[in-house]
Motif scaffolding. Structure first.
Motif: not given
Length: 428
Positions: A224, A226-227, A291, A294-295, A377, A383
């Motif tokens: 989170p 890193e998101l 982004l 993150v996935r 992602f 966002t």
């Protein structure tokens, strides 16, 4: 990271080379004394010699360093929990506890300064995860450690003092759950007497499987952050974070409490700041690769969980396990692990992997079709939390296909029931 992979490959090829080291013998006491860093060089040397217990110790050093650095930064800039009478009324908490930092002279904080703090945090967690994963191969080890006795230098004064244990940090929980903790007064500030309940024995026999658990945990925590770092959240920082850093020189510091509009000055200002937070919760993506990464982190979490269970199920001992197999004893009351529990967890991991791969879509309350998390992602340019919820911000990611619903997680719902958050936190 390349060096870590090479060493891990070497260890996999030569598993017999790894053996117990003096690092593992010192680990628990070093954690209790708060001076684990003093054997950091030795741990690195032994880890490079393929001693798995040393790699585990090195991972713990990285993990402690990450949290110490974050905690010290928060202290340095006077971080505190947002609080107001309005919050007390809405959530039933904090009314008689005015927000105040233990640091009476905090340093100024800029947006870039906060970004740098988060950058260091996730980078150190990534190093920790790499070292923990190296403890998978080689000789087996078991190191008894009581996590509640681990000391962390929270205020950056150079010493992890008696009051800076993980047990003390759980004091707030103890106030509600009556959990006694070592190196700290009992909940409620009552004096200990011979009739008082002694601190519980929280010792866990940490082993190779737990190293993989910690690798997954490090990734769960970093994902989170890193998101957030993939976005520009500077407007949110300017509009709201004076609530978290009330004396760090943020733009609204001098205007945190103004006149009265509806209730009282503090509550009205708090509500205004919440509105400002929602208004500025539109974060442009500034690092598309991050982004997308993150996935990949989320996918690695499910892979590490499978590896963790592979090692757990291969164990033949029963030594105060962090996460037990069905053949081992659970240290968590009323949460026994059975073969049915493991099967339900594996099925849950399968569903999560399908969601991350875009094969199973997330439900959205406004649409009959589903939300493609993989597409988000990989292609999102912003966002906007409010617009994503309202629907307009989700349109680019809505597509036909199977949607995750209660039936998708039927096995988990049946086995875990209302306890599923606890199992998810435990199993990682």
């Amino acid at each position: 990271m390349r060096k870590l992979r090479v060493l891990a490959l070497a260890a996999a090829m030569l598993p017999g080379m790894a053996s117990a080291s003096e690092v593992g013998e010192q680990l628990a006491q070093r954690l209790y004394d708060g001076n684990l860093a003093e054997i950091g060089d030795l741990a690195l040397q032994r880890c490079e010699q393929l001693h798995t217990d040393a790699c585990f110790a090195l991972g713990l050093l990285d993990l402690v360093t990450a949290y110490e650095d974050l905690a010290q930064a928060m202290y340095r800039h006077g971080a505190t929990s947002p609080n107001s009478p309005a919050m007390a009324m809405l959530f039933g908490m904090g009314f008689d506890m005015p927000a105040a930092s233990a640091n009476t002279d905090p340093e100024p904080l800029s947006y870039q300064g906060l970004v740098d703090i988060f950058e260091r945090f996730t980078a150190t967690l990534d190093v920790a995860s790499g070292h923990f994963q190296m403890a998978e191969v080689g000789a087996d080890f078991v190191i008894p450690i009581d996590p509640l006795r681990v000391r962390i230098d929270l205020d950056g004064n150079g010493t992890a003092e008696a009051g800076e244990t993980l047990g003390t940090l759980m004091g707030a929980v103890g106030n509600f759950a009556d959990i006694p903790t070592p190196d700290a007064p009992p909940p409620g500030g009552k004096s200990k007497t011979k009739d008082s309940a002694s601190a519980p024995d929280a010792t866990i026999g940490f082993d190779n499987a737990d190293a993989i658990w910690f690798a997954g945990y490090s990734t769960v925590v970093s994902a989170p952050v890193e998101l957030l770092l993939a976005h520009d959240f500077s407007e949110f920082f300017d509009a709201y974070l004076h609530r978290v850093f009330p004396k760090a020189g943020l733009p609204m510091q001098e205007h945190a409490q103004g006149g009265t509009l509806f209730m009282d000055a503090d509550s009205d200002a708090f509500i205004a700041d919440i509105i400002a937070a929602l208004h500025t919760a539109d974060f442009p993506v500034t690092d598309a690769a991050r982004l997308a990464g993150v996935r990949e982190r989320l996918q690695s979490i499910t892979a590490l969980s499978r590896k963790n269970w592979e090692l757990i199920l291969a164990e033949t001992d029963d030594d105060r396990e962090l996460v037990p197999s069905p053949a081992q004893t659970s240290l968590v009351p009323d949460m026994a692990v059975t073969e049915e529990t493991v099967a339900a967890w594996m099925a849950t991991l399968d569903r999560l992997d399908q969601i991350l791969a875009g094969e199973l879509l997330l439900p959205h309350w406004r649409f009959r079709q589903g939300f493609d998390l993989k597409a988000y992602f990989e292609t999102a340019t912003e966002t906007d939390l409010v617009m994503l919820f309202a629907g307009q911000g989700a349109l680019s990611f809505i597509k036909p296909g199977p949607i995750a619903d209660a039936q998708s997680f039927a096995e988990a719902n049946r086995v875990f029931g209302d306890n599923w958050p606890g199992f998810a936190l435990w199993f990682n």
